[in-house]
Scaffold this active site. Structure first.
Site, PDB file in Angstrom:
ATOM      1  N   VAL A   1     -10.922  -2.695  -0.057  1.00 34.86           N
ATOM      2  CA  VAL A   1     -10.847  -3.748   1.131  1.00 34.86           C
ATOM      3  C   VAL A   1     -10.689  -2.035   1.630  1.00 34.86           C
ATOM      4  CG1 VAL A   1      -9.213  -5.080   2.871  1.00 34.86           C
ATOM      5  CG2 VAL A   1      -9.761  -4.906   0.553  1.00 34.86           C
TER       6      VAL A   1
ATOM      7  N   ASP B   1       0.743  -8.399  -1.939  1.00 37.45           N
ATOM      8  CA  ASP B   1      -0.913  -8.073  -2.233  1.00 37.45           C
ATOM      9  C   ASP B   1      -1.133  -9.525  -3.061  1.00 37.45           C
ATOM     10  OD1 ASP B   1      -2.747  -7.090  -4.162  1.00 37.45           O
ATOM     11  OD2 ASP B   1      -2.705  -5.176  -3.229  1.00 37.45           O
TER      12      ASP B   1
ATOM     13  N   ASN C   1      -5.795   4.862  -1.312  1.00 42.61           N
ATOM     14  CA  ASN C   1      -6.947   4.827  -2.172  1.00 42.61           C
ATOM     15  C   ASN C   1      -7.708   5.032  -0.737  1.00 42.61           C
ATOM     16  OD1 ASN C   1      -5.752   4.561  -4.626  1.00 42.61           O
ATOM     17  ND2 ASN C   1      -6.084   2.559  -4.480  1.00 42.61           N
TER      18      ASN C   1
ATOM     19  N   HIS D   1      -4.864   1.294   3.576  1.00 41.51           N
ATOM     20  CA  HIS D   1      -3.262   0.115   3.289  1.00 41.51           C
ATOM     21  C   HIS D   1      -2.501   1.183   2.406  1.00 41.51           C
ATOM     22  CE1 HIS D   1      -7.301  -1.150   0.993  1.00 41.51           C
ATOM     23  NE2 HIS D   1      -6.221  -1.159   0.140  1.00 41.51           N
ATOM     24  N   MET D   2      -1.708   0.651   2.934  1.00 39.34           N
ATOM     25  CA  MET D   2      -0.657   1.872   1.605  1.00 39.34           C
ATOM     26  C   MET D   2      -0.208   0.509   0.965  1.00 39.34           C
ATOM     27  SD  MET D   2       2.876   3.436   3.175  1.00 39.34           S
ATOM     28  CE  MET D   2       2.472   5.126   3.435  1.00 39.34           C
ATOM     29  N   HIS D   3       0.101   0.907  -0.554  1.00 47.52           N
ATOM     30  CA  HIS D   3      -0.132   0.170  -1.808  1.00 47.52           C
ATOM     31  C   HIS D   3       2.111  -0.003  -1.747  1.00 47.52           C
ATOM     32  CE1 HIS D   3      -3.357  -1.506  -3.559  1.00 47.52           C
ATOM     33  NE2 HIS D   3      -3.972  -0.197  -3.162  1.00 47.52           N
TER      34      HIS D   3
END
Lengths: 115, 115
Positions: A97, A31, A88, A101-103
């Site tokens: 975005v 990120d 999210n 996507h996985m943080h």
């Protein structure tokens, strides 16, 4: 690929990112605005806008996000210390975005309560 | 099933919980200490201790967590407002029950920065 999606471009190698892992289903990169010592985004290679658009055909790619997270945590040497995975969706989630996507966040103690 | 695991007991119907969804791979129930208007835990029916123990054989069940989250968000009518999915692993993540579980939190604005 969605031509105006920055994450699709990173998956395809057409936009710059520090890619740390890639396989047939998912791609992971750092990120650019990290919130912890380790902050990596893991995305399905196929464009899925959000969890709210996930279909049965995406099940393997979505499961692979976790398997990639495990591998990356080992690479980052945070598998013992622990980490938090966050996805999210929509305005209340804070998704910015619109490619699912996985943080993967680690290297520090996460807050409690969550959310 | 691991005999001393509370989530395994909930999956098997042997411990009390407000189950909101169950299929062949995952079970979802309300968190007894909610941090938001909606706070549901989604777990694989098979015992997986943590993301750090996830194997290739678990890929479908782990992907199914997301598909269940989508369905439950629709049932809870938070699919438009949005939500956050969180999976904690190890001490820094704040994992307290050692059966892998996804938190589905919605009905309020999530914090930023995350983590």
């Amino acid at each position: 690929m969605t031509t105006d999606c920055i994450f699709c471009k990173i998956v395809a190698g057409e936009a710059k990112a520090e890619v740390v892992y890639q396989d047939d289903l998912v791609t992971a990169f750092r990120d650019t605005h990290p919130v912890g010592p380790t902050h990596i985004l893991i995305v399905p290679n196929q464009h899925i806008t959000a969890v709210s658009q996930a279909e049965a055909q995406h099940e393997s790619a979505l499961g692979r996000l976790f398997l990639a997270a495990r591998k990356i945590a080992e690479m980052e040497q945070i598998q013992q210390g622990g980490y938090r995975l966050i996805v999210n969706t929509g305005p209340n989630g804070g998704q910015t975005v619109f490619h699912l996507h996985m943080h993967l966040i680690g290297g520090k103690r996460m807050r409690y309560p969550m959310g």
